[in-house]
Design a protein around this motif. Structure first.
Motif, PDB file in Angstrom:
ATOM      1  N   GLY A 146       0.809  -1.210   0.000  1.00 45.91           N
ATOM      2  CA  GLY A 146       0.000   0.000   0.000  1.00 45.91           C
ATOM      3  C   GLY A 146       0.843   1.260   0.000  1.00 45.91           C
ATOM      4  O   GLY A 146       2.062   1.223   0.196  1.00 45.91           O
ATOM      5  N   PRO A 147       0.215   2.408  -0.230  1.00 47.55           N
ATOM      6  CA  PRO A 147       0.936   3.685  -0.322  1.00 47.55           C
ATOM      7  C   PRO A 147       1.567   4.100   1.001  1.00 47.55           C
ATOM      8  O   PRO A 147       1.116   3.693   2.068  1.00 47.55           O
ATOM      9  CB  PRO A 147      -0.159   4.677  -0.745  1.00 47.55           C
ATOM     10  N   GLY A 148       2.631   4.920   0.888  1.00 48.98           N
ATOM     11  CA  GLY A 148       3.287   5.441   2.069  1.00 48.98           C
ATOM     12  C   GLY A 148       4.258   4.491   2.731  1.00 48.98           C
ATOM     13  O   GLY A 148       4.754   4.769   3.816  1.00 48.98           O
ATOM     14  N   GLN A 149       4.556   3.349   2.078  1.00 42.77           N
ATOM     15  CA  GLN A 149       5.449   2.361   2.676  1.00 42.77           C
ATOM     16  C   GLN A 149       6.491   1.887   1.667  1.00 42.77           C
ATOM     17  O   GLN A 149       6.839   0.708   1.620  1.00 42.77           O
ATOM     18  CB  GLN A 149       4.649   1.171   3.200  1.00 42.77           C
ATOM     19  N   GLY A 150       6.992   2.832   0.866  1.00 40.55           N
ATOM     20  CA  GLY A 150       7.967   2.484  -0.161  1.00 40.55           C
ATOM     21  C   GLY A 150       9.256   1.918   0.409  1.00 40.55           C
ATOM     22  O   GLY A 150       9.838   0.984  -0.138  1.00 40.55           O
ATOM     23  N   GLY A 151       9.732   2.488   1.522  1.00 37.52           N
ATOM     24  CA  GLY A 151      10.941   1.983   2.156  1.00 37.52           C
ATOM     25  C   GLY A 151      10.756   0.577   2.683  1.00 37.52           C
ATOM     26  O   GLY A 151      11.616  -0.289   2.503  1.00 37.52           O
ATOM     27  N   LYS A 152       9.622   0.335   3.318  1.00 36.39           N
ATOM     28  CA  LYS A 152       9.336  -1.003   3.832  1.00 36.39           C
ATOM     29  C   LYS A 152       9.247  -2.002   2.689  1.00 36.39           C
ATOM     30  O   LYS A 152       9.766  -3.123   2.796  1.00 36.39           O
ATOM     31  CB  LYS A 152       8.016  -0.981   4.613  1.00 36.39           C
ATOM     32  N   ALA A 153       8.615  -1.613   1.587  1.00 37.44           N
ATOM     33  CA  ALA A 153       8.460  -2.503   0.444  1.00 37.44           C
ATOM     34  C   ALA A 153       9.822  -2.907  -0.120  1.00 37.44           C
ATOM     35  O   ALA A 153      10.085  -4.091  -0.376  1.00 37.44           O
ATOM     36  CB  ALA A 153       7.614  -1.835  -0.640  1.00 37.44           C
ATOM     37  N   PHE A 154      10.704  -1.914  -0.317  1.00 34.15           N
ATOM     38  CA  PHE A 154      12.023  -2.227  -0.864  1.00 34.15           C
ATOM     39  C   PHE A 154      12.811  -3.097   0.106  1.00 34.15           C
ATOM     40  O   PHE A 154      13.520  -4.029  -0.310  1.00 34.15           O
ATOM     41  CB  PHE A 154      12.780  -0.932  -1.157  1.00 34.15           C
ATOM     42  N   ALA A 155      12.701  -2.812   1.402  1.00 35.88           N
ATOM     43  CA  ALA A 155      13.415  -3.602   2.398  1.00 35.88           C
ATOM     44  C   ALA A 155      12.946  -5.050   2.397  1.00 35.88           C
ATOM     45  O   ALA A 155      13.752  -5.971   2.574  1.00 35.88           O
ATOM     46  CB  ALA A 155      13.224  -2.987   3.790  1.00 35.88           C
ATOM     47  N   LEU A 156      11.662  -5.277   2.202  1.00 37.98           N
ATOM     48  CA  LEU A 156      11.139  -6.639   2.157  1.00 37.98           C
ATOM     49  C   LEU A 156      11.730  -7.424   0.989  1.00 37.98           C
ATOM     50  O   LEU A 156      12.051  -8.606   1.119  1.00 37.98           O
ATOM     51  CB  LEU A 156       9.609  -6.612   2.073  1.00 37.98           C
ATOM     52  N   VAL A 157      11.868  -6.768  -0.155  1.00 40.08           N
ATOM     53  CA  VAL A 157      12.472  -7.444  -1.303  1.00 40.08           C
ATOM     54  C   VAL A 157      13.952  -7.693  -1.038  1.00 40.08           C
ATOM     55  O   VAL A 157      14.494  -8.756  -1.368  1.00 40.08           O
ATOM     56  CB  VAL A 157      12.288  -6.607  -2.587  1.00 40.08           C
ATOM     57  N   MET A 158      14.627  -6.731  -0.422  1.00 42.07           N
ATOM     58  CA  MET A 158      16.052  -6.859  -0.122  1.00 42.07           C
ATOM     59  C   MET A 158      16.333  -7.919   0.940  1.00 42.07           C
ATOM     60  O   MET A 158      17.448  -8.433   1.037  1.00 42.07           O
ATOM     61  CB  MET A 158      16.606  -5.514   0.356  1.00 42.07           C
ATOM     62  N   THR A 159      15.320  -8.261   1.749  1.00 45.88           N
ATOM     63  CA  THR A 159      15.520  -9.231   2.819  1.00 45.88           C
ATOM     64  C   THR A 159      16.062 -10.543   2.282  1.00 45.88           C
ATOM     65  O   THR A 159      16.941 -11.165   2.894  1.00 45.88           O
ATOM     66  CB  THR A 159      14.206  -9.475   3.583  1.00 45.88           C
ATOM     67  N   GLY A 160      15.555 -10.974   1.135  1.00 42.28           N
ATOM     68  CA  GLY A 160      16.028 -12.230   0.554  1.00 42.28           C
ATOM     69  C   GLY A 160      17.515 -12.194   0.278  1.00 42.28           C
ATOM     70  O   GLY A 160      18.238 -13.172   0.517  1.00 42.28           O
ATOM     71  N   LEU A 161      18.012 -11.050  -0.223  1.00 43.54           N
ATOM     72  CA  LEU A 161      19.435 -10.933  -0.527  1.00 43.54           C
ATOM     73  C   LEU A 161      20.269 -10.949   0.749  1.00 43.54           C
ATOM     74  O   LEU A 161      21.322 -11.586   0.797  1.00 43.54           O
ATOM     75  CB  LEU A 161      19.689  -9.657  -1.329  1.00 43.54           C
ATOM     76  N   THR A 162      19.817 -10.255   1.786  1.00 46.69           N
ATOM     77  CA  THR A 162      20.599 -10.227   3.019  1.00 46.69           C
ATOM     78  C   THR A 162      20.599 -11.597   3.703  1.00 46.69           C
ATOM     79  O   THR A 162      21.620 -12.013   4.257  1.00 46.69           O
ATOM     80  CB  THR A 162      20.061  -9.162   3.986  1.00 46.69           C
ATOM     81  N   VAL A 163      19.467 -12.300   3.652  1.00 44.52           N
ATOM     82  CA  VAL A 163      19.415 -13.654   4.229  1.00 44.52           C
ATOM     83  C   VAL A 163      20.333 -14.595   3.452  1.00 44.52           C
ATOM     84  O   VAL A 163      20.889 -15.538   4.014  1.00 44.52           O
ATOM     85  CB  VAL A 163      17.967 -14.181   4.243  1.00 44.52           C
ATOM     86  N   ALA A 164      20.512 -14.334   2.165  1.00 44.27           N
ATOM     87  CA  ALA A 164      21.415 -15.161   1.352  1.00 44.27           C
ATOM     88  C   ALA A 164      22.839 -15.114   1.886  1.00 44.27           C
ATOM     89  O   ALA A 164      23.585 -16.093   1.768  1.00 44.27           O
ATOM     90  CB  ALA A 164      21.380 -14.701  -0.104  1.00 44.27           C
ATOM     91  N   THR A 165      23.245 -13.982   2.482  1.00 46.86           N
ATOM     92  CA  THR A 165      24.592 -13.892   3.043  1.00 46.86           C
ATOM     93  C   THR A 165      24.731 -14.717   4.317  1.00 46.86           C
ATOM     94  O   THR A 165      25.842 -15.077   4.702  1.00 46.86           O
ATOM     95  CB  THR A 165      24.968 -12.426   3.340  1.00 46.86           C
ATOM     96  N   ILE A 166      23.589 -15.019   4.975  1.00 48.48           N
ATOM     97  CA  ILE A 166      23.618 -15.802   6.208  1.00 48.48           C
ATOM     98  C   ILE A 166      23.502 -17.294   5.924  1.00 48.48           C
ATOM     99  O   ILE A 166      24.217 -18.118   6.492  1.00 48.48           O
ATOM    100  CB  ILE A 166      22.468 -15.384   7.148  1.00 48.48           C
ATOM    101  N   ILE A 167      22.592 -17.650   5.012  1.00 46.41           N
ATOM    102  CA  ILE A 167      22.263 -19.059   4.783  1.00 46.41           C
ATOM    103  C   ILE A 167      22.676 -19.533   3.398  1.00 46.41           C
ATOM    104  O   ILE A 167      23.386 -20.529   3.252  1.00 46.41           O
ATOM    105  CB  ILE A 167      20.744 -19.284   4.971  1.00 46.41           C
ATOM    106  N   GLY A 168      22.228 -18.814   2.380  1.00 45.28           N
ATOM    107  CA  GLY A 168      22.396 -19.294   1.004  1.00 45.28           C
ATOM    108  C   GLY A 168      23.839 -19.455   0.586  1.00 45.28           C
ATOM    109  O   GLY A 168      24.250 -20.510   0.072  1.00 45.28           O
TER     110      GLY A 168
END
Length: 409
Positions: A146-168
């Motif tokens: 939803g609107p007004g949460q652009g930072g949260k939205a991008f962070a959610l997509v980026m979460t997969g990449l950051t978790v990849a450094t821990i597990i993947g």
């Protein structure tokens, strides 16, 4: 009266069930997007963990083998604008499916490469979808949350990449050590196929995700503040890679620990990145400028502590966590500001953000390697990162008053 009360109760239950279904659907969509970014991050970082394996197999030395890693980064930088502009009119769902298909192809080609030239080309192909994927993924995530949460939205997509450094990445490296480096890329391709299926099932089919004219996307590149923000990103975030590239030597040659501590240090760095990403996503939506000042400013403090006391294990490990966390706090803010500066091209801005981060990768690794090769010691790489982040922060501080006042995303 009883009939009316019963009907009202049924209506309330129906609304509740509908809301639950929408939340579940939203969660599955975000999971599919994060799974795709997890695959991309695993492919990128795993190459660093198996560089000794594929260099020996292809009959080349390690310095030469780094050309394949550079080819991946080059693919991201070139592919981010070209793929995004070329697919400007595509629905974002269709674009995500195409990009994941291209990612799978690149990793399969990597597994079957028989020379450095073939392998470098395969890694280039693997890197091309990355920037456009995060750009399109951020658009879809913004639509979902939803609107007004652009930072949260991008962070959610980026979460997969950051978790990849821990597990993947550690798992992919272990797989390469036990079953061969080619199977690492085949496993990543297989996981990518699962992500492709998840995207196909759970990303909504809607005209709201249709693209726009290429001219509309291109117009954003004529705005000087957009390029200034990309310079800030490339310089400021470079310290992540000035540190991450040399974590192994920091552990074994500076802190004098056993090599078995290296995966622990890498995991701590990845945990910090994940925590900082989530904090930065919330901060970016509330304070579009303060997130960057907070991230870069606190990173400078942690970098200085690491550079002066990295030989002490009790400071080294928390500092690695701190560098990952503080730097990632700033990245969602960068995305929010880029989107505010060019609201007509959100997908391209997301792609260009990732391109800038890969430029940061090259700058940080090069600067750290240069100071070490010049004889200033391993921890001089941290000071190189400190200087780059300080420069990025100064550029932002000097230019931000000239940019339009940004409201929260």
């Amino acid at each position: 009266m009883l009939d009316k009360a019963y009907q009202a109760q049924c209506a309330a239950v129906k609304v509740h069930c509908t809301d639950e279904a929408q939340r579940r659907r939203r969660g599955l969509t975000l999971f599919a997007l994060a799974l795709g970014s997890f695959c991309i991050g695993t492919s990128e970082f795993a190459s660093m963990g198996i560089i000794q394996l594929f260099s020996e197999s292809l009959g080349i030395d390690i310095p030469t083998a780094t050309n394949a890693i550079m080819a991946y980064a080059f693919g991201v930088v070139i592919g981010a604008p070209l793929v995004t502009l070329g697919a400007a009119r595509l629905n974002r769902r269709t674009l995500l499916l195409f990009l994941m298909g291209l990612f799978i192809l690149g990793n399969i080609l990597s597994a079957f490469a028989t020379s450095l030239g073939m392998f470098g080309l395969a890694r280039f192909v693997s890197g091309m979808p990355q920037g456009a994927y995060f750009g399109a993924g951020a658009v879809v995530a913004s639509y979902v949350v939803g609107p007004g949460q652009g930072g949260k939205a991008f962070a959610l997509v980026m979460t997969g990449l950051t978790v990849a450094t821990i597990i993947g990445s550690p798992l992919a490296t272990f797989l390469g050590q036990t079953l061969g480096w080619r199977n690492t890329y085949m496993a990543v391709a297989g996981l990518g196929a699962f992500a492709l299926l998840a995207l196909w099932i759970w990303v909504p089919r809607t005209e709201a995700l249709h693209g726009g004219p290429v001219v509309q996307e291109l117009s954003s590149l004529r705005k000087p503040p957009v390029w200034t923000m990309m310079v800030v990103a490339a310089l400021g975030v470079a310290s992540i890679f000035a540190v991450y590239t040399f974590i192994g030597p920091f552990v074994t040659d500076v802190a004098m620990l056993d090599p078995s501590w290296i995966p622990i240090a890498l995991a701590l760095f990845g945990l910090g990145m994940t925590a900082g990403n989530l904090i930065g996503g919330k901060l970016a939506d509330v304070h579009p400028a303060k997130g960057l000042f907070a991230g870069f400013g606190s990173a400078l403090i942690v970098l200085a502590l690491l550079a002066t006391g990295g030989g002490n294990v009790w400071l080294l490990l928390p500092a690695l966590f701190g560098v990952g966390m503080t730097m990632m706090v700033a990245i969602p803010t960068i995305q929010v500001r880029l989107t505010h500066l060019a609201p007509e091209a959100p997908t391209l801005m997301g792609a260009m953000n990732l391109a800038a981060l890969n430029v940061a990768n090259a700058i940080g690794a090069w600067a750290g390697g240069f100071t070490i090769a010049s004889g200033y010691g391993l921890l001089s790489a941290v000071w190189a990162g400190f200087g780059l982040t300080l420069l990025g922060l100064l550029v932002f501080a000097l230019t931000s008053p000239r940019t339009p006042q940004l409201a929260p995303a």
